[in-house]
Design an enzyme around this catalytic site. Structure first.
Site, mmCIF file in Angstrom:
data_model
loop_
_atom_site.group_PDB
_atom_site.id
_atom_site.type_symbol
_atom_site.label_atom_id
_atom_site.label_comp_id
_atom_site.label_asym_id
_atom_site.label_seq_id
_atom_site.Cartn_x
_atom_site.Cartn_y
_atom_site.Cartn_z
ATOM 1 N N GLY A 34 0.854 -1.196 0.000
ATOM 2 C CA GLY A 34 0.000 0.000 0.000
ATOM 3 C C GLY A 34 0.886 1.241 0.000
ATOM 4 N NE ARG A 35 -3.071 6.324 1.071
ATOM 5 C CZ ARG A 35 -4.116 5.649 1.558
ATOM 6 N NH1 ARG A 35 -3.942 4.708 2.462
ATOM 7 N NH2 ARG A 35 -5.330 5.921 1.139
ATOM 8 C CB ILE A 36 3.348 2.685 4.685
ATOM 9 C CG1 ILE A 36 2.480 3.840 5.215
ATOM 10 C CG2 ILE A 36 4.644 2.581 5.487
ATOM 11 C CD1 ILE A 36 1.973 3.673 6.641
ATOM 12 N NE ARG A 49 -5.004 -9.985 2.082
ATOM 13 C CZ ARG A 49 -5.384 -9.858 3.347
ATOM 14 N NH1 ARG A 49 -6.645 -9.985 3.679
ATOM 15 N NH2 ARG A 49 -4.520 -9.563 4.287
ATOM 16 C CB THR A 61 6.656 0.165 10.771
ATOM 17 O OG1 THR A 61 6.506 -0.061 9.359
ATOM 18 C CG2 THR A 61 8.122 0.266 11.115
ATOM 19 C CB SER A 62 1.916 -2.910 9.803
ATOM 20 O OG SER A 62 2.211 -4.246 10.141
ATOM 21 N NE ARG A 63 -2.659 -0.770 14.474
ATOM 22 C CZ ARG A 63 -2.201 0.443 14.146
ATOM 23 N NH1 ARG A 63 -0.904 0.646 13.957
ATOM 24 N NH2 ARG A 63 -3.023 1.456 14.034
ATOM 25 C CD GLU A 123 1.749 -1.143 20.043
ATOM 26 O OE1 GLU A 123 1.238 -0.005 20.166
ATOM 27 O OE2 GLU A 123 2.243 -1.533 18.990
ATOM 28 C CG HIS A 148 2.630 2.396 17.810
ATOM 29 N ND1 HIS A 148 1.571 1.541 17.952
ATOM 30 C CD2 HIS A 148 2.390 3.072 16.654
ATOM 31 C CE1 HIS A 148 0.722 1.693 16.944
ATOM 32 N NE2 HIS A 148 1.204 2.622 16.133
ATOM 33 C CB ILE A 149 7.964 6.502 17.550
ATOM 34 C CG1 ILE A 149 9.169 5.596 17.257
ATOM 35 C CG2 ILE A 149 7.723 6.635 19.047
ATOM 36 C CD1 ILE A 149 10.504 6.215 17.654
ATOM 37 N N GLY A 150 6.195 5.303 14.545
ATOM 38 C CA GLY A 150 6.279 5.428 13.082
ATOM 39 C C GLY A 150 5.934 6.817 12.577
HETATM 40 C C1 DGY Z 1 -1.497 4.611 12.587
HETATM 41 O O1 DGY Z 1 -1.628 5.647 11.953
HETATM 42 O O2 DGY Z 1 -2.178 3.608 12.368
HETATM 43 C C2 DGY Z 1 -0.477 4.594 13.668
HETATM 44 O O3 DGY Z 1 -0.078 3.303 13.949
HETATM 45 C C3 DGY Z 1 -1.030 5.256 14.922
HETATM 46 O O4 DGY Z 1 -2.289 4.800 15.130
#
Ligand code: DGY
Length: 322
Positions: free
Chosen positions: A159-161, A182, A239-241, A270, A288-290
């Protein structure tokens, strides 16, 4: 907008510029102490506010949302991921849900590159050695990392990221890119090869970066079996979940040396991070500082406010999901 400004409850402390913008359009209830809301405080908020501006830390499950006296018409999320909100229930109850895509893409992609570099160059273990006074000076051979040039980045979720990370890795570091998404995603303006499955990406990549939404269907997707497909020298970046990776299986692979390293910005449950992870040297851990740059956080807040303005002004939403 009606003559009485709608009441917006903000669940977390926001950047000052965002508060200012909120106050110029709404009657606002801020959370200056930044203390997390309890479930009953969230229910009360849903009964009292016309709109709620929340973040990933507030879990809007069906049990919380299912209220006979609910007043809230819109939940404007500060962030792109919406796994903390029961979107099906929101939809069936006519609650609008919006998020803040795009504005955090660069910040999150930059942080992903930071984790890739940290893992492949063993930054954490070197820094730990230095800070504990165990560094004995320059060595030509001690604990070498690996170069990214010519190596393969495997992106799971283009996706975007995912794309922004792949672009940086290719254009900035000379990596080849293989990816799995997908759904079909048209053309990409830099060389990147689609793979048949997640397994194909994992088998081939030197560095794997996860960019999947935290939906229930993705929980534990990167499980023991998938981790066992990783090359011994490979690194896993997330860096997602946190829920997307089976954290215990990852700890096993890292502690046994089955894989070379990992870089994680997100975790299961978390803010709890188990000692089995924090005690390892071959993993870089960030809290969680993305999206945690001033620029991105301001832009996320402004977009969250723009979604509220659109809702109450009956205009087109910049980013409505439900
Ligand atoms: C997001 O944008 O999903 C970051 O993880 C913060 O919620």
């Amino acid at each position: 907008m009606s003559s009485v400004a709608p009441k917006i409850l903000v669940t977390r402390r926001m950047p000052e510029a965002v508060n200012k913008k909120l106050k110029s359009h709404f009657t606002v209830s801020l959370n200056e102490t930044d203390k997390l809301f309890t479930s009953s405080e969230l229910r009360k908020a849903l009964e009292e506010a016309d709109g709620i501006l929340c973040s990933v830390t507030e879990k809007f499950s069906r049990t919380i949302l299912d209220l006979s006296k609910r007043k809230t018409q819109i939940i404007s999320n500060f962030g792109v991921g919406l796994d903390h909100i029961d979107l099906n229930f929101a939809k069936s109850s006519n609650i609008v849900v919006t998020n803040t895509p795009d504005v955090l893409t660069d910040a999150t992609a930059d942080l992903t590159i930071l984790l890739i570099l940290s893992s492949t160059r063993k930054a954490y273990s070197w820094e730990k050695k230095l800070r504990s006074g165990l560094w004995s000076g320059f060595s030509p051979v001690e604990d070498l990392g690996v170069s990214l040039r010519g190596k393969t980045l495997g992106v799971i979720g283009m996706g975007r990221i995912g794309k922004a990370v792949a672009r940086r890795a290719h254009q900035g570091f000379g990596m080849k890119v293989v990816y799995f998404n997908r759904s079909y995603i048209g053309s990409i303006d830099f060389p990147a090869r689609p793979a048949q499955s997640i397994g194909h990406v994992i088998r081939e990549a030197d560095v794997i970066s996860i960019h999947l939404p935290g939906d229930k269907s993705n929980h534990g997707l990167i499980n023991k079996e998938k981790i066992s497909l990783m090359r011994a020298h490979a690194h896993l970046i997330n860096t997602s979940r946190g829920e997307v990776i089976d954290q215990e299986a990852l700890v096993d692979a890292l502690s046994s040396g089955r894989i070379a390293g990992a870089g994680l910005d997100v975790f299961q449950n978390e803010p709890h991070v188990p000692q089995s992870l924090t005690s390892l040297k071959n993993v870089t851990l960030l809290p969680h500082i993305g999206s945690a740059t001033q620029e991105a956080r301001d832009a996320m807040g402004f977009l969250a406010v723009d979604n509220l303005i659109a809702h109450f002004g009956q205009k087109q939403y910049p980013s409505r999901v439900v």
